[in-house]
Write a protein that holds these residues in place. Structure first.
Motif, PDB file in Angstrom:
ATOM      1  N   UNK A  15      -8.286  45.943   2.907  1.00 32.54           N
ATOM      2  CA  UNK A  15      -7.284  45.537   4.252  1.00 32.54           C
ATOM      3  C   UNK A  15      -8.548  45.177   4.540  1.00 32.54           C
ATOM      4  N   UNK A  16      -7.788  45.416   6.395  1.00 29.92           N
ATOM      5  CA  UNK A  16      -8.701  45.397   6.987  1.00 29.92           C
ATOM      6  C   UNK A  16     -10.302  45.901   7.564  1.00 29.92           C
ATOM      7  N   UNK A  17     -10.773  46.566   7.006  1.00 26.68           N
ATOM      8  CA  UNK A  17     -11.329  46.762   6.726  1.00 26.68           C
ATOM      9  C   UNK A  17     -12.557  46.117   6.241  1.00 26.68           C
ATOM     10  N   UNK A  18     -12.122  44.816   5.493  1.00 29.62           N
ATOM     11  CA  UNK A  18     -13.045  43.768   4.826  1.00 29.62           C
ATOM     12  C   UNK A  18     -13.618  42.939   5.982  1.00 29.62           C
ATOM     13  N   UNK A  19     -12.729  42.668   7.026  1.00 24.34           N
ATOM     14  CA  UNK A  19     -12.588  42.323   8.284  1.00 24.34           C
ATOM     15  C   UNK A  19     -14.063  42.767   9.384  1.00 24.34           C
ATOM     16  N   UNK A  20     -13.812  44.290   9.647  1.00 26.40           N
ATOM     17  CA  UNK A  20     -15.160  44.958  10.270  1.00 26.40           C
ATOM     18  C   UNK A  20     -16.198  45.404   9.429  1.00 26.40           C
ATOM     19  N   UNK A  21     -15.808  45.179   8.035  1.00 27.14           N
ATOM     20  CA  UNK A  21     -16.860  45.317   7.709  1.00 27.14           C
ATOM     21  C   UNK A  21     -17.456  44.135   7.682  1.00 27.14           C
ATOM     22  N   UNK A  22     -17.147  42.804   7.095  1.00 31.78           N
ATOM     23  CA  UNK A  22     -18.423  42.062   7.659  1.00 31.78           C
ATOM     24  C   UNK A  22     -18.700  41.490   8.994  1.00 31.78           C
ATOM     25  N   UNK A  23     -17.528  41.708   9.910  1.00 27.11           N
ATOM     26  CA  UNK A  23     -18.247  42.203  11.711  1.00 27.11           C
ATOM     27  C   UNK A  23     -19.764  43.112  11.605  1.00 27.11           C
ATOM     28  N   UNK A  24     -19.565  44.258  11.240  1.00 27.61           N
ATOM     29  CA  UNK A  24     -20.764  44.904  11.205  1.00 27.61           C
ATOM     30  C   UNK A  24     -21.918  44.717  10.285  1.00 27.61           C
ATOM     31  N   UNK A  25     -21.733  43.623   9.189  1.00 32.95           N
ATOM     32  CA  UNK A  25     -23.075  43.725   8.375  1.00 32.95           C
ATOM     33  C   UNK A  25     -23.000  41.751   8.713  1.00 32.95           C
ATOM     34  N   UNK A  26     -23.136  41.482  10.090  1.00 34.91           N
ATOM     35  CA  UNK A  26     -22.509  40.304  10.474  1.00 34.91           C
ATOM     36  C   UNK A  26     -23.824  39.515  10.295  1.00 34.91           C
ATOM     37  N   UNK A  27     -25.723  40.144  10.384  1.00 28.10           N
ATOM     38  CA  UNK A  27     -26.593  38.686   9.873  1.00 28.10           C
ATOM     39  C   UNK A  27     -27.195  39.549   9.285  1.00 28.10           C
ATOM     40  N   UNK A  28     -26.220  39.866   7.491  1.00 29.32           N
ATOM     41  CA  UNK A  28     -27.598  40.612   6.855  1.00 29.32           C
ATOM     42  C   UNK A  28     -26.353  39.552   5.464  1.00 29.32           C
ATOM     43  N   UNK A  29     -27.706  39.336   5.144  1.00 28.22           N
ATOM     44  CA  UNK A  29     -27.519  37.219   4.289  1.00 28.22           C
ATOM     45  C   UNK A  29     -28.292  37.652   3.009  1.00 28.22           C
ATOM     46  N   UNK A  30     -28.249  39.196   2.068  1.00 30.84           N
ATOM     47  CA  UNK A  30     -28.729  39.236   0.924  1.00 30.84           C
ATOM     48  C   UNK A  30     -27.254  39.937   0.725  1.00 30.84           C
ATOM     49  N   UNK A  31     -27.266  40.142  -1.042  1.00 31.85           N
ATOM     50  CA  UNK A  31     -26.496  41.540  -0.901  1.00 31.85           C
ATOM     51  C   UNK A  31     -25.329  40.083  -1.365  1.00 31.85           C
ATOM     52  N   UNK A  32     -23.851  40.755  -2.263  1.00 30.86           N
ATOM     53  CA  UNK A  32     -22.684  40.119  -2.325  1.00 30.86           C
ATOM     54  C   UNK A  32     -21.863  40.355  -2.238  1.00 30.86           C
ATOM     55  N   UNK A  33     -20.837  39.405  -2.126  1.00 32.17           N
ATOM     56  CA  UNK A  33     -19.076  40.162  -1.042  1.00 32.17           C
ATOM     57  C   UNK A  33     -18.066  39.384  -2.004  1.00 32.17           C
ATOM     58  N   UNK A  34     -17.744  40.259  -2.271  1.00 39.79           N
ATOM     59  CA  UNK A  34     -16.371  40.165  -3.145  1.00 39.79           C
ATOM     60  C   UNK A  34     -15.119  39.226  -2.442  1.00 39.79           C
ATOM     61  N   UNK A  35     -14.364  38.808  -3.563  1.00 42.02           N
ATOM     62  CA  UNK A  35     -13.543  37.747  -3.145  1.00 42.02           C
ATOM     63  C   UNK A  35     -12.386  37.820  -2.530  1.00 42.02           C
ATOM     64  N   UNK A  36     -12.230  39.387  -3.033  1.00 43.85           N
ATOM     65  CA  UNK A  36     -11.104  40.294  -1.721  1.00 43.85           C
ATOM     66  C   UNK A  36     -11.649  40.613  -0.617  1.00 43.85           C
ATOM     67  N   UNK A  37     -13.220  41.077  -0.483  1.00 40.42           N
ATOM     68  CA  UNK A  37     -13.864  41.012   1.378  1.00 40.42           C
ATOM     69  C   UNK A  37     -13.558  39.650   1.958  1.00 40.42           C
ATOM     70  N   UNK A  38     -14.512  38.625   1.607  1.00 44.33           N
ATOM     71  CA  UNK A  38     -14.074  36.810   2.021  1.00 44.33           C
ATOM     72  C   UNK A  38     -13.087  36.839   2.547  1.00 44.33           C
ATOM     73  N   UNK A  39     -11.573  36.730   1.563  1.00 46.27           N
ATOM     74  CA  UNK A  39     -10.538  36.380   1.505  1.00 46.27           C
ATOM     75  C   UNK A  39      -9.729  36.444   3.084  1.00 46.27           C
ATOM     76  N   UNK A  40      -9.960  38.126   2.397  1.00 45.97           N
ATOM     77  CA  UNK A  40      -9.079  38.817   3.717  1.00 45.97           C
ATOM     78  C   UNK A  40     -10.137  38.900   4.820  1.00 45.97           C
ATOM     79  N   UNK A  41     -11.079  38.323   5.202  1.00 49.28           N
ATOM     80  CA  UNK A  41     -11.838  38.363   6.501  1.00 49.28           C
ATOM     81  C   UNK A  41     -11.373  36.575   7.240  1.00 49.28           C
ATOM     82  N   UNK A  42     -11.492  35.875   5.823  1.00 50.74           N
ATOM     83  CA  UNK A  42     -10.420  34.598   6.504  1.00 50.74           C
ATOM     84  C   UNK A  42      -9.095  34.554   6.915  1.00 50.74           C
TER      85      UNK A  42
END
Length: 134
Positions: A15-42
């Motif tokens: 849910x909204x945690x995907x949005x805040x998680x992406x903002x908290x990791x705003x400059x993290x270019x390593x690792x992986x992001x699940x499909x749900x995480x990406x599309x909830x942010x969008x």
């Protein structure tokens, strides 16, 4: 207890945690992001942009010629780097390098290719980008 980096990599927001998680990791270019995480942010970016457009119209800060409002433009700058970082992590999740984001500069075709990549399911096996987050 596990280390902070291990805990962050295995945390799967919803849910909204995907949005805040992406903002908290705003400059993290390593690792992986699940499909749900990406599309909830969008989704949340779209909703916030929609309401900022309404507020820009009400305040008179919307320019009809450029079709950009002041608040919308500031918000776009605010989420620019987090969006790029999340896109790179999403590409890592399907086993691609983040440089594939540059294909988006090719008109029409690039956007279609990236859309296809972003809707693909995660790779089940681990990769050089880390273990799967499912």
């Amino acid at each position: 207890m596990t280390g902070e980096s291990e805990q962050t990599d295995q945390y799967v927001p919803s849910g909204f945690g995907c949005y805040t998680y992406a903002l908290k990791n705003y400059a993290k270019f390593t690792g992986r992001a699940r499909r749900r995480e990406y599309w909830m942010f969008i989704l949340f970016n779209f909703v916030i942009g929609f309401f900022l457009g309404i507020i820009d119209s009400l305040l008179g800060t919307y320019n009809a010629e450029t079709q950009v409002g002041l608040l919308g433009a500031l918000y776009g700058l605010f989420v620019l780097i987090p969006s790029i970082a999340l896109g790179v992590r999403r590409l890592h999740d399907i086993g691609r390098t983040g440089w594939w984001l540059l294909i988006g500069f090719i008109p029409f075709i690039g956007a279609i290719v990236l859309l296809i990549f972003f809707v693909l399911d995660s790779r089940e096996e681990g990769s050089k980008y880390g273990p799967p987050r499912k």
